[in-house]
Motif scaffolding. Structure first.
Motif, PDB file in Angstrom:
ATOM      1  N   PRO A 129      26.242 -10.911  19.750  1.00 56.15           N
ATOM      2  CA  PRO A 129      26.083 -11.389  21.129  1.00 56.15           C
ATOM      3  C   PRO A 129      24.660 -11.252  21.675  1.00 56.15           C
ATOM      4  CG  PRO A 129      27.969  -9.916  20.952  1.00 56.15           C
ATOM      5  CD  PRO A 129      27.266  -9.870  19.649  1.00 56.15           C
ATOM      6  N   ILE A 130      23.833 -10.404  21.071  1.00 55.91           N
ATOM      7  CA  ILE A 130      22.491 -10.253  21.640  1.00 55.91           C
ATOM      8  C   ILE A 130      21.406 -10.939  20.827  1.00 55.91           C
ATOM      9  CG2 ILE A 130      22.830  -8.220  23.093  1.00 55.91           C
ATOM     10  CD1 ILE A 130      22.068  -6.496  20.801  1.00 55.91           C
ATOM     11  N   VAL A 131      21.805 -11.692  19.786  1.00 59.59           N
ATOM     12  CA  VAL A 131      20.777 -12.397  19.013  1.00 59.59           C
ATOM     13  C   VAL A 131      20.112 -13.479  19.848  1.00 59.59           C
ATOM     14  CG1 VAL A 131      20.311 -13.815  17.010  1.00 59.59           C
ATOM     15  CG2 VAL A 131      21.971 -12.016  16.862  1.00 59.59           C
ATOM     16  N   ARG A 132      20.935 -14.235  20.528  1.00 54.87           N
ATOM     17  CA  ARG A 132      20.378 -15.374  21.266  1.00 54.87           C
ATOM     18  C   ARG A 132      19.388 -14.968  22.348  1.00 54.87           C
ATOM     19  NH1 ARG A 132      24.598 -20.262  21.832  1.00 54.87           N
ATOM     20  NH2 ARG A 132      24.401 -20.920  19.669  1.00 54.87           N
ATOM     21  N   PRO A 133      19.762 -14.001  23.208  1.00 53.56           N
ATOM     22  CA  PRO A 133      18.751 -13.594  24.190  1.00 53.56           C
ATOM     23  C   PRO A 133      17.467 -13.112  23.504  1.00 53.56           C
ATOM     24  CG  PRO A 133      20.826 -12.440  24.581  1.00 53.56           C
ATOM     25  CD  PRO A 133      21.043 -13.327  23.405  1.00 53.56           C
ATOM     26  N   ALA A 134      17.613 -12.432  22.367  1.00 49.58           N
ATOM     27  CA  ALA A 134      16.419 -11.925  21.678  1.00 49.58           C
ATOM     28  C   ALA A 134      15.564 -13.081  21.181  1.00 49.58           C
ATOM     29  CB  ALA A 134      16.826 -11.030  20.522  1.00 49.58           C
ATOM     30  N   ILE A 135      16.212 -14.121  20.652  1.00 52.88           N
ATOM     31  CA  ILE A 135      15.448 -15.262  20.145  1.00 52.88           C
ATOM     32  C   ILE A 135      14.785 -16.018  21.288  1.00 52.88           C
ATOM     33  CG2 ILE A 135      15.705 -17.516  19.020  1.00 52.88           C
ATOM     34  CD1 ILE A 135      17.218 -16.159  16.915  1.00 52.88           C
ATOM     35  N   LEU A 136      15.514 -16.129  22.398  1.00 50.56           N
ATOM     36  CA  LEU A 136      14.921 -16.797  23.560  1.00 50.56           C
ATOM     37  C   LEU A 136      13.685 -16.030  24.042  1.00 50.56           C
ATOM     38  CD1 LEU A 136      15.010 -18.953  25.757  1.00 50.56           C
ATOM     39  CD2 LEU A 136      16.499 -17.453  27.072  1.00 50.56           C
ATOM     40  N   GLY A 144       6.971 -15.917  32.534  1.00 53.67           N
ATOM     41  CA  GLY A 144       7.913 -15.602  31.456  1.00 53.67           C
ATOM     42  C   GLY A 144       9.274 -15.220  32.008  1.00 53.67           C
ATOM     43  N   PHE A 145       9.295 -14.302  32.971  1.00 53.97           N
ATOM     44  CA  PHE A 145      10.562 -13.891  33.584  1.00 53.97           C
ATOM     45  C   PHE A 145      11.285 -15.098  34.183  1.00 53.97           C
ATOM     46  CE2 PHE A 145       9.092  -9.503  33.405  1.00 53.97           C
ATOM     47  CZ  PHE A 145      10.285  -8.827  33.240  1.00 53.97           C
ATOM     48  N   PHE A 146      10.510 -15.917  34.889  1.00 49.76           N
ATOM     49  CA  PHE A 146      11.092 -17.055  35.583  1.00 49.76           C
ATOM     50  C   PHE A 146      11.740 -18.023  34.596  1.00 49.76           C
ATOM     51  CE2 PHE A 146      10.609 -21.358  37.353  1.00 49.76           C
ATOM     52  CZ  PHE A 146      11.394 -21.214  38.493  1.00 49.76           C
ATOM     53  N   ILE A 147      11.018 -18.388  33.536  1.00 52.56           N
ATOM     54  CA  ILE A 147      11.569 -19.346  32.579  1.00 52.56           C
ATOM     55  C   ILE A 147      12.773 -18.749  31.860  1.00 52.56           C
ATOM     56  CG2 ILE A 147      11.052 -20.865  30.627  1.00 52.56           C
ATOM     57  CD1 ILE A 147       8.126 -20.669  31.369  1.00 52.56           C
ATOM     58  N   MET A 175      12.935  -3.992  23.533  1.00 48.70           N
ATOM     59  CA  MET A 175      12.923  -5.155  24.418  1.00 48.70           C
ATOM     60  C   MET A 175      14.315  -5.769  24.527  1.00 48.70           C
ATOM     61  SD  MET A 175      10.445  -6.139  26.204  1.00 48.70           S
ATOM     62  CE  MET A 175      10.401  -7.910  26.512  1.00 48.70           C
ATOM     63  N   THR A 176      15.071  -5.748  23.408  1.00 47.43           N
ATOM     64  CA  THR A 176      16.415  -6.311  23.441  1.00 47.43           C
ATOM     65  C   THR A 176      17.291  -5.526  24.417  1.00 47.43           C
ATOM     66  OG1 THR A 176      16.047  -6.762  21.124  1.00 47.43           O
ATOM     67  CG2 THR A 176      18.258  -7.098  21.945  1.00 47.43           C
ATOM     68  N   ILE A 177      17.170  -4.200  24.376  1.00 48.16           N
ATOM     69  CA  ILE A 177      17.942  -3.388  25.317  1.00 48.16           C
ATOM     70  C   ILE A 177      17.483  -3.686  26.746  1.00 48.16           C
ATOM     71  CG2 ILE A 177      18.483  -1.041  26.028  1.00 48.16           C
ATOM     72  CD1 ILE A 177      18.089  -0.183  23.140  1.00 48.16           C
ATOM     73  N   PHE A 178      16.183  -3.728  26.922  1.00 53.98           N
ATOM     74  CA  PHE A 178      15.594  -3.976  28.238  1.00 53.98           C
ATOM     75  C   PHE A 178      16.132  -5.274  28.832  1.00 53.98           C
ATOM     76  CE2 PHE A 178      12.085  -5.852  30.746  1.00 53.98           C
ATOM     77  CZ  PHE A 178      11.816  -4.827  31.640  1.00 53.98           C
ATOM     78  N   GLU A 179      16.138  -6.325  28.001  1.00 54.65           N
ATOM     79  CA  GLU A 179      16.505  -7.601  28.602  1.00 54.65           C
ATOM     80  C   GLU A 179      18.020  -7.728  28.751  1.00 54.65           C
ATOM     81  OE1 GLU A 179      15.005  -9.988  25.530  1.00 54.65           O
ATOM     82  OE2 GLU A 179      17.012  -9.812  24.711  1.00 54.65           O
ATOM     83  N   SER A 180      18.803  -7.043  27.916  1.00 49.83           N
ATOM     84  CA  SER A 180      20.253  -7.035  28.131  1.00 49.83           C
ATOM     85  C   SER A 180      20.562  -6.399  29.472  1.00 49.83           C
ATOM     86  CB  SER A 180      20.960  -6.196  27.065  1.00 49.83           C
ATOM     87  OG  SER A 180      20.820  -6.776  25.836  1.00 49.83           O
TER      88      SER A 180
END
Ligand code: SF4
Ligand code: SF4
Ligand code: SF4
Lengths: 247, 391
Positions: free
Chosen positions: B79-86, B350-353, B214-219
């Motif tokens: 479930p967290i691959v996609r956000p990481a790739i984005l 970056g955050f916005f996009i 970063m993955t944890i951060f953005e989740s």
């Protein structure tokens, strides 16, 4: 035959004729204010520096294995067979890695230009290529900057040190520095006192990055085998399950 | 109160972007001299040190998670691959934007394509970043295909996914480490606390840890932003992996310092030892935190730890590329406001996009179920309800 320049600080009278000649060659402005700047910059490719009674000269050292040329991603800098390290501005994209890499802080940048380029002494490559003498050597009234073959100039420098041991610090700057440079310096005192950095490495710098870069093909091959292998192992269970018709 | 909050962030964002636009004008109209504090003695500053070096490192989650899920086949993390790739894809695009600011002649950015110098680390980094950004684009495409229900294209791409992912991992390995190799040519310039022949390896390992962080951060952030359930059991497991990767990195770092005898320089007064201390504390404290069960049970503590580690990572990269070079250069460099304004605008952009993409693309949706290809598929349409489950 590799060309070289020998600068003898004990002979230099600080007249700055070399500076002016160089500026003329590059069609750069030269006046009293610029003459007083004792650093090289994009509008002054060689500079005479004063250290009390003594002088020293700053210009590109024309390393035999130049760091600037090895790091440039587009090959805008290269060492010619005759010795000079030259710059092709049409290739340069302005990453300034050459400036970061040069052990002598030689390449300078046109910071104020909208489309800037790197600037550095090219040992008058157009003249030295055909065995000629650099503009700065030609202009020097004291014979403190000589152009010639590197081996001859080293022999000449050694002779001077031998003949007048009291007047020279017994080392030639440029023989060992970064594995050897085409510009050689003589002085009466240790070179740190003449504004030259003491901790310039004795080995050629490009080898340091090459040690790492040389592994690239191995990483690619090993990486593919490893990743493919791990994939094969880790997906084995699913394959078996599929064959046996289990979900 | 609610109204104030709904206005506050858009206002901050608009101001940041306006500042960035003004700084961009100064940069491209008046040149680098007028818009930065860079000099002949100090040719690289914040844009290279932070925007490029940290940017690439912070985007390392893309290849780390792609490898964990697609190659090591640890499906839990799917479930967290996609956000990481984005994040990675956006990260690399922003790095290229930053480079356009920093290069003296940005319109020649393509020159390494035809003007080769294989002896140059930067040549290698340039090629890898370019190819890897393409790989990330291909890894990101399924989201677009899914959104617009292009199941045929989706299946074709899926067929090529394995080599693409492997290529991505290899390219990342190469350039994440090569960013460290960039500094190998400056043994006399870079302070001994940071110069090491091991720089490429240290950069690589710390990039992996940072990718995980970063993955944890953005989740954590997207859970809040989209009112989603945080994939907490997943995060908890990832925190363990992160703790171990930081431990591996720190061990290597200190063994290296010890073997080179660089720790002795801590006796010499100067700013360097404090910066080194800061960097070490910002990495060691979160590592110790993550090793404790109690921290891992507490989402806020995990978040604080992750932010600390990311700051530690940024401090290390800046120490290597900026502060560690100051003493030998003989000048002191403090970024000009324009350099900061551009950097802030790039981060804000970056955050916005990311938010925009996360809102409109199936970033947090499921990928099509694994069995899909083996099911009797009658026609393209038959798949659609499954494919669009993400929205
Ligand atoms: S002194 Fe610097 S600029 Fe000159 S050739 Fe050597 S590395 Fe290049
Ligand atoms: S600034 Fe120009 S010459 Fe120097 S390394 Fe970059 S591309 Fe090459
Ligand atoms: S060799 Fe030519 S370019 Fe170099 S300092 Fe002398 S005159 Fe100037």
């Amino acid at each position: 035959m590799s060309r070289a320049v020998l600068y003898d600080s004990t002979l230099c009278v600080g007249c700055r004729q070399c500076e002016e000649a160089c500026s003329t060659r590059w069609k750069l402005p030269y006046n009293e204010k610029i003459a007083a700047e004792e650093v090289i910059s994009s509008h002054k490719l060689t500079a005479i520096r004063t250290h009390g009674e003594r002088f020293s000269r700053k210009m590109c050292m024309h390393c035999q294995d130049p760091a600037c040329a090895s790091v440039c991603p587009v090959g805008a800098l290269h060492r010619t067979a005759e010795g000079p390290v030259v710059y092709e501005e049409d290739r340069c994209m302005g990453c300034r890695y050459c400036m970061a890499a040069c052990a002598f802080q030689v390449p300078t940048y046109e910071w104020d230009a909208r489309l800037p380029k790197v600037r550095k002494c090219d040992m008058c490559a157009d003249r030295t290529r055909s065995g000629g003498v650099t503009r700065c050597s030609e202009a020097c009234p004291a014979g403190a900057s000589l152009t010639g073959g590197r081996d001859e100039l080293i022999a000449e420098a050694r002779k001077r040190i031998r003949e007048k041991p009291g007047e020279y610090y017994p080392r030639i700057y440029g023989i060992e520095e970064v594995g050897g440079t085409a510009v050689l310096m003589l002085g009466a005192v240790p070179f740190e006192q003449l504004g030259f950095s003491k901790n310039v490495p004795k080995q050629a710098l490009p080898a340091l990055t090459w040690n790492a870069l040389a592994h690239v093909p191995d990483v690619v091959v090993m990486g593919s085998v490893l990743m493919g292998g791990v994939y094969w192992i880790s997906h084995r269970r699913e394959e078996v399950a599929k064959e046996e018709g289990r979900p | 109160m609610i109204r104030f909050r709904s206005i506050f962030w858009p206002a901050v964002f608009a101001l940041t972007m306006a500042g960035g636009a003004w700084a961009a004008f100064l940069r491209f109209y008046y040149g680098l001299g007028a818009s930065t504090h860079l000099t002949d003695q100090f040719p690289w500053g914040l844009w290279i040190g932070f925007d490029v070096l940290c940017g690439v490192g912070l985007a390392a989650g893309g290849f780390t998670l792609a490898a964990i899920v697609h190659i090591f086949n640890i499906k839990t993390y799917k479930p967290i691959v996609r956000p990481a790739i984005l994040t990675a894809f956006l990260g690399y695009l922003l790095v290229v934007v930053a480079l356009m600011f920093d290069l003296g002649r940005p319109y020649r950015i393509w020159h390494p394509l035809i003007m080769w110098n294989p002896r140059s680390v930067m040549f290698e980094v340039g090629w890898c970043v370019m190819l890897y950004t393409t790989v990330l684009f291909l890894e990101f495409l399924p989201l677009v295909f899914e959104k617009f229900k292009l199941s045929k294209a989706q299946r074709i791409l899926k067929f090529f996914m394995l080599p693409i992912v492997i290529l991505g991992v290899i390219l990342s390995t190469l350039h994440q480490s090569s960013l460290g190799s960039l500094f190998l040519i400056m043994p006399h310039k870079l302070h001994p606390l940071w110069y090491s022949p091991l720089l490429p390896v240290l950069f690589y390992v710390s990039a992996i840890a940072t990718g995980l962080a970063m993955t944890i951060f953005e989740s954590w952030h997207s859970a809040r932003a989209f009112n989603r359930q945080l994939e907490y059991p997943l995060i908890k497991r990832l925190t363990r992996v992160l703790a171990v990767s930081i431990a591996v990195y720190m061990t290597m770092r200190f063994l290296d310092l010890y073997h080179r005898g660089a720790l002795a320089t801590l006796d010499t007064p100067g700013i360097e030892r404090w910066l080194f201390g800061l960097e070490t504390v910002l990495m060691a404290v979160p590592m110790l935190m993550f090793f404790r069960e109690r921290t891992r049970e507490n989402p806020t503590a995990v978040y604080i730890g992750v932010v600390m580690f990311l700051l530690g990572f940024v401090t290390h990269r800046l120490n290597v590329s900026v502060t560690g070079l100051e003493a030998s250069s003989g000048v002191s460099y403090v970024p000009k406001w324009t350099e900061l304004a551009v950097t802030l605008a790039i981060v804000a952009g970056g955050f916005f996009i990311f938010r925009l993409a996360a809102k409109h693309l199936p970033v947090f949706g499921e990928e099509e179920p694994e069995e899909a290809p083996t099911l009797p598929v009658l026609s393209g349409e038959a798949c659609q309800p499954v494919l669009s489950r993400g929205d």
